[in-house]
Motif scaffolding. Sequence first.
Motif, PDB file in Angstrom:
ATOM      1  N   ARG A   1       0.828  -1.211   0.000  1.00 16.72           N
ATOM      2  CA  ARG A   1       0.000   0.000   0.000  1.00 16.72           C
ATOM      3  C   ARG A   1       0.862   1.259   0.000  1.00 16.72           C
ATOM      4  N   ASP A   2       2.042   1.192   0.634  1.00 16.42           N
ATOM      5  CA  ASP A   2       2.906   2.356   0.681  1.00 16.42           C
ATOM      6  C   ASP A   2       3.430   2.703  -0.711  1.00 16.42           C
ATOM      7  N   TYR A   3       3.788   1.629  -1.476  1.00 23.58           N
ATOM      8  CA  TYR A   3       4.284   1.876  -2.833  1.00 23.58           C
ATOM      9  C   TYR A   3       3.175   2.429  -3.710  1.00 23.58           C
ATOM     10  N   ILE A   4       1.968   1.894  -3.527  1.00 23.87           N
ATOM     11  CA  ILE A   4       0.834   2.390  -4.311  1.00 23.87           C
ATOM     12  C   ILE A   4       0.613   3.867  -4.023  1.00 23.87           C
ATOM     13  N   ALA A   5       0.665   4.222  -2.723  1.00 21.29           N
ATOM     14  CA  ALA A   5       0.456   5.615  -2.340  1.00 21.29           C
ATOM     15  C   ALA A   5       1.488   6.514  -3.011  1.00 21.29           C
ATOM     16  N   CYS A   6       2.733   6.026  -3.077  1.00 22.63           N
ATOM     17  CA  CYS A   6       3.793   6.813  -3.717  1.00 22.63           C
ATOM     18  C   CYS A   6       3.484   7.018  -5.197  1.00 22.63           C
ATOM     19  N   ALA A   7       3.068   5.923  -5.846  1.00 22.38           N
ATOM     20  CA  ALA A   7       2.772   5.983  -7.275  1.00 22.38           C
ATOM     21  C   ALA A   7       1.651   6.986  -7.540  1.00 22.38           C
ATOM     22  N   VAL A   8       0.591   6.901  -6.718  1.00 22.43           N
ATOM     23  CA  VAL A   8      -0.554   7.790  -6.916  1.00 22.43           C
ATOM     24  C   VAL A   8      -0.134   9.237  -6.757  1.00 22.43           C
ATOM     25  N   THR A   9       0.682   9.489  -5.736  1.00 24.44           N
ATOM     26  CA  THR A   9       1.119  10.860  -5.509  1.00 24.44           C
ATOM     27  C   THR A   9       1.986  11.362  -6.664  1.00 24.44           C
ATOM     28  N   ALA A  10       2.831  10.494  -7.195  1.00 18.10           N
ATOM     29  CA  ALA A  10       3.663  10.873  -8.338  1.00 18.10           C
ATOM     30  C   ALA A  10       2.776  11.264  -9.510  1.00 18.10           C
ATOM     31  N   LEU A  11       1.733  10.450  -9.686  1.00 18.00           N
ATOM     32  CA  LEU A  11       0.763  10.712 -10.745  1.00 18.00           C
ATOM     33  C   LEU A  11       0.136  12.092 -10.557  1.00 18.00           C
TER      34      LEU A  11
END
Lengths: 268, 278, 289
Positions: free
Chosen positions: A246-256
């Motif tokens: 979930r932490d990696y997903i959160a990072c990806a979403v924020t990058a987006l």
Amino acid sequence: MALNNITLGQYYPADSVVHRLDPRIKIVLLIAVIVAIFLASNLLAFVPIAAFLVIVTRLSKVPVKMMVKGLKPLRLILILTFVLNLFFLQGETPLLNLGFAVIKKEALTMAVHYSLRLILLVLFSSLLTLTTPPITLTDGLERLLSPLRVIHFPAHEMAMMMSIALRFIPTLLEEADKIMKAQTARGADFETGNLIARAKAMVPLLVPLFVSAFRRAGDLAMAMEARCYHGGEGRTRLRVLKCQKRDYIACAVTALLIVCVVLCGKAY
Amino acid sequence: MAEPIIAVDHVSFAYEEDGPLAVRDVSLQVEKGSFHAILGQNGSGKSTLAKLINGLYLPTEGTVTVCGMDTKADENTWEIRRRAGMVFQNPDNQLVATVVREDVAFGLENIGIPTEEMPARIEKALTDVGMLKHADKAPHLLSGGQKQRVAIAGVLAMEPEAIIFDESTAMLDPKGRRDVLKAVQRLNKEQGITVLWITHFMEEAVVCDQVHVMHRGQIVMNGTPREIFSDVERIKPYRLDAPPMARLAAQLRAQGMPLKEGILTVDEMAEEVKRLCK
Amino acid sequence: MQVTLEHVTHTYQPGSPFQSTAIEDVNLTIREGEFLALIGHTGSGKSTLAQHINGLLAPTSGRVLLDGQDIHQKGYDKREVRRKVGLVFQYPEHQLFEETVAKDVAFGPKNLGLPEAEIAERVQEALNKVGLKDKDIAEKSPFELSGGQMRRVAIAGVLAMRPRILVLDEPAAGLDPQSREEMLQLIYGLHQQGATVVMVSHSMDDVARFATRAVVMEHGTIAMDGTPEEIFRHAERLEQMGLDVPSVCKLGIRLREMGLPCPEDIFREEQAMEALLALWKEGKAHGAE
């Protein structure tokens, strides 16, 4: 007794994916979002940010009321920002003549822009403190700052100080309440009189409170030493922070999000 | 005799150089697995002695040996503190963390116990003092007696051989005192943890194997509780008071009632009265 | 002078999720000249009750009357209550703050707005009462004194307001046996000189020795109210509540369980002595027959 149940900070306990995120990631992401907010060069760019805020808030299960509460202390600053920008920014397109001043279209845009920026900043920061217990936040900060040890930045000591403060605030508040009552029983008056009289009335409260805080600090230092505390070196931790999916997903979403914000800025 | 786990040999201590001695020429041995009490009024030097044993203070003269290690040698400090833990007087001023479980972990973190081992140790320690159900509470919401038991768990998790209690019941109400003392007695009996119990409550000293009476920095009496308290008059100058039953027995003896020596508890007194009156 | 609590209920943080009722529907009259012991567990509401007696806490519902007047009604001067009812908190030495003992003791009288001369007189009188007559002590910093002495200074600070009723929350807590005894004798002396005393206590031996009346609190209500004789007659009930009973009381219970004809109302050492001597003499007489 009356003060036993004060809540510290504004943590809102709930079981949500936002609550479960690694505190380090949350802190880093907050910084990223702040960068995004400052990157937003026009009003359109705020749309993805606002949408992101709405989604994260929904995910966190924090009631909107709690979020809005965070804005309350900033009312005055918000209004001032808006009004000052509105009246004093230069522009070319007059929008409204109030007689004593002319409101320009550009000024209105900028006023809205700055106000939005401020509101979003506060709301995102609140979201972090609402979904992260203070002690976890301290923990996260310590880990994030620990590389700075190389330049002798006392990350561990600072975090330890913060967590001890968190532990002792309720105890000292309780004590303050007790001393205040004891002095009231001796006829002290903390409530009436002018500013100077009231400041003077605090002496019988503050002196014993400081004496007690120092005594506690001495006791605590001794107790910590007796329990083999000798700074951060060689210390292991009960709670180990580990990044999960979930932490990696959160990072990806924020990058987006950042990409969207930049694109929106260009599109206009 | 079992090997001494704590050996205090002709120790003197002054807080300031050339200052008055808080502890004067004290010698004392605590054998492995035993339960010793140090009795004395406030200011008798008993707390100072406790801190000397834990290496928080270093003797001005003489030596303190804990588990065969001299407290004066720097390299021994942490090992001594791990093997001879200490619980203090004020329950509020020795808990560090905002959650009980994490407070128990504090000592383990300090001595570098691997993370995987911690939960089991914490759980065991909290179970041993009957505080497991409060593991996730904030310390300030607990009663004094509960806080003290958390403090004991914090020491216990480090698997010490001895625990020194520095007036750990002085600020508790009777129920808190009973609970803490019971927990400690159980640790002593069931796990063989050596206990050095510092107090000014006579009733608490009654349950010990050996009592040392301190007065003005010196040890003035040594013996079993029975030996110490049977002579009600002898302990008076040390500003101590015999347990109520010992006092009552002394008064009855003075009235000619032939009670046996060494009565300390209600049960012993009742048995003896029954024997005499039947 | 008497204080009456009428149907007093006190709820902390009402309406919040942390709402808790500390005392509920308490009726109590403290009569002139009593030595009333307030007994109960930590959390039984006895400290909350004590703070209602001098108006520090206002009841959520119910009334507190001082000589028949509601102290929380509009227009009633609270200072009047503070003057008449002195409250000594637990570990009162933690409230000391002045540079000298004399100044600290003078804090209360000063707040009453008394003239300098009278303040000085009261300070001396209060220090005499607590056994700190020594002129040197009055000029010392309170933080240089021993724990027992600091506590005396704090009590003097309340006595200097010349209260008619003295409420003390565990005045002997944390003291060693000798200082404890001195403290209790001091309070007993004040009572003998005419003060009405309300003392929160955990020590049943102390209650047995000094109190003329004992009130037992449990779960925020008054569970028992009577003379120590009456209270300790129900020693079993007290033990059920997790409270201590005087050790001689326990001895009496043990002896009766063993079938010995030990009288019921023994709760002081001298009573136990008499009873046991009587038992023994009777036993001897029987044996001789």
